[in-house]
Design an enzyme around this catalytic site. Structure first.
Site, PDB file in Angstrom:
ATOM      1  N   CYS A  80      15.222 -57.992 -31.413  1.00 43.11           N
ATOM      2  CA  CYS A  80      14.111 -57.070 -31.175  1.00 43.11           C
ATOM      3  C   CYS A  80      13.224 -57.444 -29.998  1.00 43.11           C
ATOM      4  CB  CYS A  80      13.276 -56.890 -32.434  1.00 43.11           C
ATOM      5  SG  CYS A  80      12.285 -58.329 -32.926  1.00 43.11           S
TER       6      CYS A  80
ATOM      7  N   ASP B 150      11.428 -47.731 -31.034  1.00 41.58           N
ATOM      8  CA  ASP B 150      11.947 -48.985 -31.575  1.00 41.58           C
ATOM      9  C   ASP B 150      13.466 -48.961 -31.514  1.00 41.58           C
ATOM     10  OD1 ASP B 150      12.552 -51.308 -32.871  1.00 41.58           O
ATOM     11  OD2 ASP B 150      11.635 -50.768 -34.789  1.00 41.58           O
TER      12      ASP B 150
ATOM     13  N   HIS C 128       8.429 -58.584 -35.854  1.00 43.83           N
ATOM     14  CA  HIS C 128       9.258 -57.609 -35.153  1.00 43.83           C
ATOM     15  C   HIS C 128       8.388 -56.997 -34.050  1.00 43.83           C
ATOM     16  CE1 HIS C 128      12.375 -54.586 -34.597  1.00 43.83           C
ATOM     17  NE2 HIS C 128      11.546 -53.602 -34.865  1.00 43.83           N
TER      18      HIS C 128
END
Length: 275
Positions: free
Chosen positions: A81, A136, A119
């Site tokens: 991420c 995302d 994250h």
């Protein structure tokens, strides 16, 4: 240690063009919603979610924009991420978008939150939309197929990933919920609209790559969505999902490099030669 690439933090137009070529995007670059949707989808479907630098290679990671560019664009790799959304956010800024990096905390089964900076996600403003968008592209199998409007109660079913997504505002936080068809909504993660920078995630990134309890230390993973589902190389298993059908088989050790090359476009030999 990996030597630092010599690219500047502010990327040249040629470097941005090379990124767009890496993800297979050849559309308009005006910072509009349509462009954002196109770049997001190209990034999602062409840059693998993977942890190969952690397992099996044990290489230190860097969140410097130049290092992310070197890894993902020049060496045709993926990342997790912090790397994937880190580079995506950097490139969107170069294209003229207003990008806010946010710290995401997952909602645990007991309702508590995972640690700060667990994250990374992006909140992006376009020139033609009255509201920002949650972006995302680095959640692996939990990634949305397209950006989500940051609007209270907005919900949509995304056929590409066979799940529904809903955004709710809870006090000073936003919460993303997911829904598998026929089941209840489940909270996925929460975030505040506090602007962050890449270096804010460095300590948690170090935990993810070094702590024995980290999910990313449990085995190698490389995963990409496909037009009909997803393909994942996880430890010694190849998992292919087509619609609602899941196929899984064992992978021999001598297949690993070939599968990375054929299924994910990752050439381990050339990647290793740069270190």
């Amino acid at each position: 240690m990996i030597s630092a690439p010599t690219l500047p933090t502010a990327f040249t137009p040629a470097a941005v063009a090379a990124y767009l070529d890496r993800i297979g995007y050849d559309g308009p670059t005006t910072p509009s919603l349509a462009t954002l949707q196109g770049i997001y989808r190209a990034h999602l479907f062409n840059v693998p979610f993977e942890n190969l630098d952690i397992v099996p290679f044990g290489r230190p990671l860097s969140l410097e924009p130049a290092a992310l560019y070197d890894k993902i664009v020049r060496r045709h790799r993926g990342g997790f991420c912090y790397e994937l959304n880190g580079l995506l956010g950097t490139m969107l800024r170069e294209l003229g978008y207003d990008v806010t990096i946010v710290s995401v905390q997952f909602v645990e089964a007991d309702g508590s939150f995972s640690p700060l900076f667990e994250h990374m996600a992006l909140v992006v403003t376009t020139v033609d939309s009255p509201h920002p968008w949650l972006v995302d592209g680095a959640g692996g199998r939990n990634s949305t197929a397209s950006p989500l409007p940051l609007l209270e109660g907005s919900a949509e079913f995304q056929a590409d990933v066979q799940r529904g997504f809903r955004l709710r505002s809870t006090g000073d936080r936003w919460q993303l919920d997911e829904q598998v068809p026929g089941e209840d909504w489940v909270p996925e993660y929460t975030f505040q609209l506090i602007p962050r920078v890449l270096s804010d995630f460095a300590d948690r990134c170090r935990y993810q790559e070094q702590d024995p309890e980290s999910y990313f230390r449990q085995g190698s993973v490389c995963s990409l969505p496909t037009p009909s589902g997803r393909v994942t190389l996880s430890k010694d298993r190849l998992i292919t999902t087509i619609g609602s059908e899941r196929h899984e088989r064992e992978v021999c050790e001598n297949e690993f490099a070939d599968l990375l090359r054929v299924r994910f476009g990752i050439e381990l030999s050339s990647d290793q030669s740069s270190h």
